[in-house]
Design a protein around this motif. Structure first.
Motif, PDB file in Angstrom:
ATOM      1  N   ASP A   1       0.973  -1.010  -0.032  1.00 50.94           N
ATOM      2  CA  ASP A   1       0.132   0.124  -0.290  1.00 50.94           C
ATOM      3  C   ASP A   1       0.967   1.031   0.099  1.00 50.94           C
ATOM      4  OD1 ASP A   1      -2.398  -1.549  -0.035  1.00 50.94           O
ATOM      5  OD2 ASP A   1      -2.628  -1.395   2.062  1.00 50.94           O
TER       6      ASP A   1
ATOM      7  N   ASP B   1      -2.937   4.031  -6.792  1.00 53.94           N
ATOM      8  CA  ASP B   1      -3.611   3.627  -5.841  1.00 53.94           C
ATOM      9  C   ASP B   1      -4.791   4.899  -5.594  1.00 53.94           C
ATOM     10  OD1 ASP B   1      -2.836   1.031  -6.109  1.00 53.94           O
ATOM     11  OD2 ASP B   1      -2.243   1.090  -3.743  1.00 53.94           O
TER      12      ASP B   1
ATOM     13  N   LYS C   1      -8.508   3.704  -4.087  1.00 59.43           N
ATOM     14  CA  LYS C   1      -8.437   2.400  -3.091  1.00 59.43           C
ATOM     15  C   LYS C   1      -8.226   2.912  -1.993  1.00 59.43           C
ATOM     16  CE  LYS C   1      -6.113  -0.908  -6.107  1.00 59.43           C
ATOM     17  NZ  LYS C   1      -5.090  -1.823  -6.316  1.00 59.43           N
TER      18      LYS C   1
ATOM     19  N   SER D   1      -7.154   1.958   0.638  1.00 57.38           N
ATOM     20  CA  SER D   1      -5.657   1.197   1.224  1.00 57.38           C
ATOM     21  C   SER D   1      -5.522   1.661   2.821  1.00 57.38           C
ATOM     22  CB  SER D   1      -4.614   1.460   0.398  1.00 57.38           C
ATOM     23  OG  SER D   1      -4.141   2.850   0.277  1.00 57.38           O
TER      24      SER D   1
END
Length: 362
Positions: A249, A267, A272, A274
């Motif tokens: 991540d 990301d 996302k 994360s």
């Protein structure tokens, strides 16, 4: 980040690197043979004939290495066991292709993603219909082939029926958890800011357990390891799997594209949820939280927004906090395997693999 003991790193690293090369050779040869078996050379099959063997090259082969190390906790060196472990790389190829389609990711391992590759072929042939739709559909089918071939390679590995029966339950559980975890990942959109507990649940099922814990348990089950060994490997694998995903991540936000093979800040563009994004929201001051909310509400995340988002995550302390969580989980994982009597080579390999899974640059 704390230094993880090397535990005879030179010899162990050479052994693991040799495993990786042998797994790579086995998988590439197997996929090449399956392509020859199933594709007849018609023009429409041309992209698959080249794309499938190429896709299995260049990976880290972490899951096969964990699986084979699990085997070595109770079994001897074995070419058949290594082929069984290598079958997990084909399962991983299936997961990567599916993941790229669902995320709309354009690149994988420094090359165009499978669905992009097929879409470009569709365009180059001047075919009717949507090239994007064709690319996504074809990629799903390529992923299906990898899933089927994973099971085939396992069953044709050369291990006896008793060993395969012992590993079956873990193999099935790993595949089911992967699908359920992926569904949870689809639901966990950063704009909804899921809870830390929800993020950890997805991490464990979609990535952490699938990357470390289940492969280890799979290999150990194939070898018929005792219950105390399986329990210790499960604890180690659960903790290290979380640390692995925390690192992934961080790389998804701060990683170098030349190393990760994906665009910087991918990301963030994909919104996302994360671990680093959710942790930043939890640690943010009211002013920082308001700015994070504004970034999440953007219709499109450009390079300037990515840069600002990175700075904001760092300012909340989330980046440093996640580094501490990685260190803490690695320490506890290594403590877990110290509590059981494992063969020296297996302990050394688990120590080196812990470093490989969580190093800052991958």
């Amino acid at each position: 980040m704390a230094v993880i003991p090397a535990a005879g790193a030179t010899g162990t690293t050479a052994w693991l690197d040799a495993l990786r090369r042998r797994c790579g050779a086995d998988v590439h040869a197997f996929v090449t043979e399956r392509v020859r078996e199933h594709f007849t050379g018609r023009a429409a099959e041309a992209p698959a004939v080249t794309a499938l063997p190429e896709f299995v090259t260049g990976g880290k082969f972490l899951r096969p290495m964990f699986a084979y190390t699990g085997w070595r906790c109770g079994g001897p060196e074995s070419a058949a066991a290594l082929r069984a472990a290598a079958s997990l790389e084909l399962l991983h190829c299936f997961a990567l292709i599916q993941d790229d389609v669902m995320d709309g990711s354009a690149r994988r391992r420094g090359h165009p993603a499978m669905h992009v590759r097929f879409a470009r072929w569709h365009e180059s042939q001047g075919l009717a219909g949507s090239a994007q739709r064709f690319g996504e559909s074809a990629a799903v089918l390529m992923g299906d082939l990898f899933l089927v071939w994973s099971g085939q390679l396992l069953h044709e590995s050369g291990l006896d029926a008793g060993a395969l029966a012992r590993g079956r339950a873990v193999y099935d559980r790993m595949r089911s958890e992967l699908a359920v975890g992926q569904l949870g990942d689809l639901v966990n959109d950063a704009r909804a800011l899921p809870s830390w507990a929800d993020v950890l649940d997805v991490i464990r099922r979609k990535s952490g357990d699938y990357t470390v814990r289940r492969p280890l348990e799979f290999g150990a089950a194939l070898a018929g390891c005792a219950d105390d060994v399986l329990a210790a490997l499960g604890t180690y694998g659960g903790l290290l799997g979380e640390a692995f995903q925390f690192r992934d991540d961080l790389l998804g936000v701060f990683g170098d594209p030349a190393v990760t093979g994906k665009p910087a800040g991918d990301d963030l563009r994909e919104r996302k949820a994360s671990s680093v994004v959710v942790l930043a929201a939890d640690l943010a001051s009211p002013r920082q939280r308001a700015e994070l909310t504004g970034l999440l509400a953007l219709d499109a995340v450009d390079a300037a927004a990515v840069a600002r988002w990175r700075d904001l995550i760092t300012a909340t302390g989330a980046r440093d906090q996640l580094e501490k969580l990685i260190d803490e989980r690695v320490r506890r994982a290594l403590e877990a395997i110290d509590l059981v009597d494992l063969p020296g080579p297996a302990t050394a390999a688990l120590t080196v693999l812990a470093r490989r899974c969580t190093e800052r640059v991958r």
